[in-house]
Design an enzyme around this catalytic site. Structure first.
Site, PDB file in Angstrom:
ATOM      1  N   ASN A  83      -1.265  -0.563   4.447  1.00 60.16           N
ATOM      2  CA  ASN A  83      -2.327  -0.269   3.393  1.00 60.16           C
ATOM      3  C   ASN A  83      -1.397  -0.277   1.986  1.00 60.16           C
ATOM      4  O   ASN A  83      -2.049   0.389   0.950  1.00 60.16           O
ATOM      5  CB  ASN A  83      -2.554   1.339   3.606  1.00 60.16           C
ATOM      6  CG  ASN A  83      -3.391   1.458   5.097  1.00 60.16           C
ATOM      7  OD1 ASN A  83      -2.772   1.804   5.934  1.00 60.16           O
ATOM      8  ND2 ASN A  83      -4.493   0.748   5.252  1.00 60.16           N
ATOM      9  N   ILE A  91      -2.057   0.270  -3.405  1.00 60.47           N
ATOM     10  CA  ILE A  91      -2.233   0.984  -2.266  1.00 60.47           C
ATOM     11  C   ILE A  91      -3.530   1.203  -2.048  1.00 60.47           C
ATOM     12  O   ILE A  91      -4.377   1.387  -2.932  1.00 60.47           O
ATOM     13  CB  ILE A  91      -1.614   2.501  -2.642  1.00 60.47           C
ATOM     14  CG1 ILE A  91      -0.284   2.890  -2.967  1.00 60.47           C
ATOM     15  CG2 ILE A  91      -2.110   3.563  -1.491  1.00 60.47           C
ATOM     16  CD1 ILE A  91       0.184   3.754  -3.741  1.00 60.47           C
ATOM     17  N   CYS A  92      -4.037   1.084  -0.684  1.00 53.94           N
ATOM     18  CA  CYS A  92      -5.375   1.231  -0.107  1.00 53.94           C
ATOM     19  C   CYS A  92      -5.409   2.430   0.265  1.00 53.94           C
ATOM     20  O   CYS A  92      -5.195   2.898   1.452  1.00 53.94           O
ATOM     21  CB  CYS A  92      -5.510  -0.001   0.649  1.00 53.94           C
ATOM     22  SG  CYS A  92      -7.544   0.273   1.126  1.00 53.94           S
ATOM     23  N   LEU A  93      -6.206   3.416  -0.435  1.00 50.98           N
ATOM     24  CA  LEU A  93      -6.160   4.794   0.048  1.00 50.98           C
ATOM     25  C   LEU A  93      -7.617   5.291  -0.770  1.00 50.98           C
ATOM     26  O   LEU A  93      -7.712   5.484  -1.696  1.00 50.98           O
ATOM     27  CB  LEU A  93      -5.064   5.753  -0.312  1.00 50.98           C
ATOM     28  CG  LEU A  93      -4.934   7.325   0.177  1.00 50.98           C
ATOM     29  CD1 LEU A  93      -5.378   7.335   1.630  1.00 50.98           C
ATOM     30  CD2 LEU A  93      -4.014   7.993  -0.550  1.00 50.98           C
TER      31      LEU A  93
END
Length: 200
Positions: A83, A91-93
């Site tokens: 992620n 960041i993939c959040l």
């Protein structure tokens, strides 16, 4: 920067400094500039993960519209995680995107990132190469992530086999970071990693 944002960040900055996690050396935040628009965060790699023992630096940019919009956060320290981009640190959040709520704080952001290191979401990847390795070959993923933690985040030494392969390609004159990326993305196969390095 809007007054409301400054007031909030000052308060949250103090909250992090006084937190139990800071006293245990798990999270940390520093000012980059005096007007609170840019901060430097740091999180410790969580225990029982390939990131354990590493310290991860984060760039945190506070928008004018904070706290109604999330801070822009990226990893400065290179990391191998489904992620997080192994190239840019993006960041993939969800809470840094559409699931952000104005009640969230710097502390929740830092703790959420620490939790992400402990529980990756390979079906919502930021780095497809890493996510594929995570799903197809979990053991190789762990070893690769541990090696990146050692090289970039100061974690204890990991796989000697991987370290030898890196040394072998560096001895051929290739740059170390490029070698690590090539081997990591080519399943630690020296031959295909060499082809990739030569084609770049």
């Amino acid at each position: 920067m809007a007054n409301i944002a400054v007031q909030r960040i000052k308060r949250e900055f103090k909250e992090v400094l006084k937190s139990e996690e800071t006293s245990k050396n798990q999270i940390k935040v520093d000012l980059v500039d005096e007007n609170f628009t840019e901060l430097k965060g740091e999180i410790a790699g969580p225990p029982d993960t390939p990131y354990e023992g590493g310290r991860y630096q984060l760039e945190i940019k506070i928008p004018e519209t904070y706290p109604f919009n999330p801070p822009k956060v990226r990893f400065i320290t290179k990391i191998w995680h489904p992620n997080i981009s192994s190239v840019t640190g993006a960041i993939c959040l969800d809470i840094l995107k559409d699931q952000w709520a104005a009640a969230m704080t710097l502390r929740t952001v830092l703790l959420s990132l620490q939790a992400l290191l402990a529980a990756a979401e390979p079906d919502d990847p930021q780095d497809a190469v890493v996510a594929n390795q995570y799903k197809q070959n979990p053991e190789m993923f762990k070893q690769t992530a541990r090696l990146w933690s050692h090289v970039y985040a100061g974690a204890p030494v990991s796989s000697l086999e991987y370290t030898r392969k890196i040394d072998k390609l560096c001895a051929m004159g290739f740059e170390k970071n490029a070698v690590i990326v090539a081997l990591s993305s080519k399943s630690w196969d020296v031959e295909t990693a060499t082809e990739l390095l030569l084609s770049n």
